[in-house]
Design an enzyme around this catalytic site. Structure first.
Site: not given
Ligand code: NAD
Length: 487
Positions: A93, A152-153, A229-230, A232, A244, A250, A284, A455, A459
């Site tokens: 994938d 996707w990474n 991405e930033v 997004t 809200l 991330e 990232c 971010g 996590e």
């Protein structure tokens, strides 16, 4: 040619066909051939998934943490048992080497489920003494339905890093994998069911931005956790503000790795390679700005180039392969565009940077640049490919100022044998995650996430609990009501 089974949604405990019967086909990055057909989710599919997740909320939250944890732990065991099969699918994938996916990607997902399986039973509030006639307590409660949106990474790792803490805290989840890598999220959903998770607690909606936008806008969703991405992240935060929602972001980075002259050279070279070429550079937290003390520069570059020349690029399913294929033809061209720009803007290309010869897929040779200018495009922008920029420096204050001169702040690394300098430097680095004398190590026990535009939220570690729960304050009166009004 390997063609995988269709990837439908997974809603309320079972595979679900897309309401509008819309599908798209993904390609194998290593060959360019069709790989899998996935459902293209829309607002109707998102509605169905959120309805199932809402329905499941009350009973899931009513279970004890230990009961929820037991299910997560069982899921971790099943993931480990199915490691090789899932690693192969992840490699097909994503294009990443099987040598990585078979030891890192599935294992990291399992570690996370196991960790939060253990933590679930100790998630607790607080009791506060307010004297003999009253006390207060603070309940730590789930948020409700959480949306996870993945990049996707690291598809299965990202799904697990979001699902495990969310579920441990008593939330339910609708997860949307990246449209580039739809293959393993449904397997995680199946594994959860096999482990005893009630239907509706973890759902998967396949699709692209349209499905993502529907999730973020949905009034039934309490929180959105994005890996992406930033740009997004900005859009999703703005959209989430309409209702809200809580957010965890991330996002991307252009992280510095600082190598002082007293560093252990072999370890520093190993770390710089790990910080740039793992998963073809599509990580990232990569340390893509490698600041090297000028005294060490020649020896460092020579050793690095010699080891980089030995990397085997090719079939990601071959266990000997070190560098796999980039995610798409478009991304490959983007990465090659950055490399061209590096050369045009005057950086010295030491090695690599071409399309890998004789391969059908989207392979790029790992590239090493040396540049004196932090303002070059390759020194500033996130490339998300195997492109390292070495930037010589002369002293500590200078390198810290240059390392921090970016809008990103995900990660940073320092190599030195001087203990005091290591900690002093880390203290001044503007980054969410720092490594001393290593790079890109992300044990599940430690919080992970960025500062500045890389971010919000964290996590992993117990810090993740803060981001998947909300507090309820309860005041308890044991005496009479003190009332100033006449009886
Ligand atoms: P992306 O931002 O293009 O997409 C991420 C996800 O967001 C995808 O599932 C996509 O469908 C969805 N999406 C896109 N636009 C949306 C919108 N307007 N509303 C809702 N959903 C939307 O990112 P990508 O190309 O998949 O991943 C690469 C990026 O992710 C890099 O910048 C990388 O640094 C970052 N990343 C960060 C971390 C981290 O933990 N900090 C980890 C991995 C990747």
């Amino acid at each position: 040619m390997t063609q995988l089974a269709d990837q439908p949604h997974f809603i309320d405990g079972a595979a679900r066909q897309p309401t509008a019967d819309r599908w798209f086909t993904t390609l194998n990055p290593a060959t360019g051939a069709p790989l899998a057909r996935a459902a293209r989710g829309d607002a109707a599919d998102v509605d169905a998934a959120v309805a199932a997740a809402s329905q499941a909320c009350e009973a899931w939250a009513a279970m004890t943490g230990a009961e929820r944890g037991r299910i997560l732990t069982r899921a971790a065991h099943i993931l480990r048992e199915r490691n090789d099969e899932i690693a192969r699918l992840e490699t097909l994938d994503t294009g990443k080497p099987i040598a990585e996916s078979s030891v890192v990607d599935v294992a990291s997902a399992a570690d996370c489920l196991e960790y939060f399986g253990g933590v679930a039973g100790s998630i607790a509030g607080q009791q506060v003494d307010l004297g003999p006639n009253a006390f207060g307590y603070v309940r730590r409660e789930p948020l409700g339905v959480c949306a996870g949106i993945g990049a996707w990474n690291y598809p299965i790792q990202i799904a697990a890093w979001k699902a495990a803490p969310a579920l441990a805290c008593g939330n339910t989840m609708v997860f949307k994998p990246s449209e580039m890598t739809p293959v393993t999220a449904g397997i995680l959903a199946e594994i959860f069911i096999d482990a005893g998770l009630p239907p509706g607690v973890f759902n998967v909606v396949q699709g692209d931005r349209e499905a993502g936008q529907a999730l973020v806008a949905h009034p039934g969703v309490a929180k959105v956790s994005l890996t992406g991405e930033v740009g997004t992240g900005r859009k999703i935060m703005a959209a989430a503000a309409e209702t809200l929602k809580h957010v965890t972001m991330e996002l991307g980075g252009k992280s510095p790795l600082i190598i002082f002259a007293d560093a252990d050279l072999d370890n520093a070279v190993s770390a710089a390679m790990m910080a740039n070429f793992y998963t073809q550079g599509e990580v990232c937290s990569n340390g893509t700005r490698v600041f090297v003390a000028r005294d060490l520069l020649d020896r460092f570059v020579e050793a690095l180039a010699a080891r980089t020349a030995k990397l085997k690029i090719g079939d990601p399913l071959d266990p000997e392969t070190h560098v796999g294929a980039l995610i798409s033809e478009e991304h490959r061209d983007r990465v090659l565009g950055f490399i061209d720009q590096g050369v045009t803007e005057g950086a010295r290309l030491v090695i690599g940077g071409r399309r890998a010869a004789g391969l059908d897929g989207w392979f790029v040779e790992p590239a090493i640049f040396v540049a004196e200018d932090d303002g070059l495009t390759i020194s500033r922008d996130e490339i998300f490919g195997p492109v390292m920029t070495i930037l010589p420096f002369d002293d500590e204050d200078e390198v810290l100022a240059r390392a921090n001169a970016t809008e990103f702040g995900l990660a940073a690394g320092v190599f030195t044998s001087d203990l005091a300098r290591a900690h002093r430097t880390v203290r001044r680095l503007q980054a969410g995650v720092c490594w001393i004398n290593n790079y890109n190590i992300t044990p599940i026990e430690l919080p992970f996430g960025g500062v500045k535009q890389s971010g919000l939220g964290r996590e992993n570690g117990t810090a993740a609990i803060e981001h998947y729960t909300q507090l309820k304050t309860v005041y308890v009166e044991l005496g009479d009501v003190d009332c100033p009004y006449p009886a």
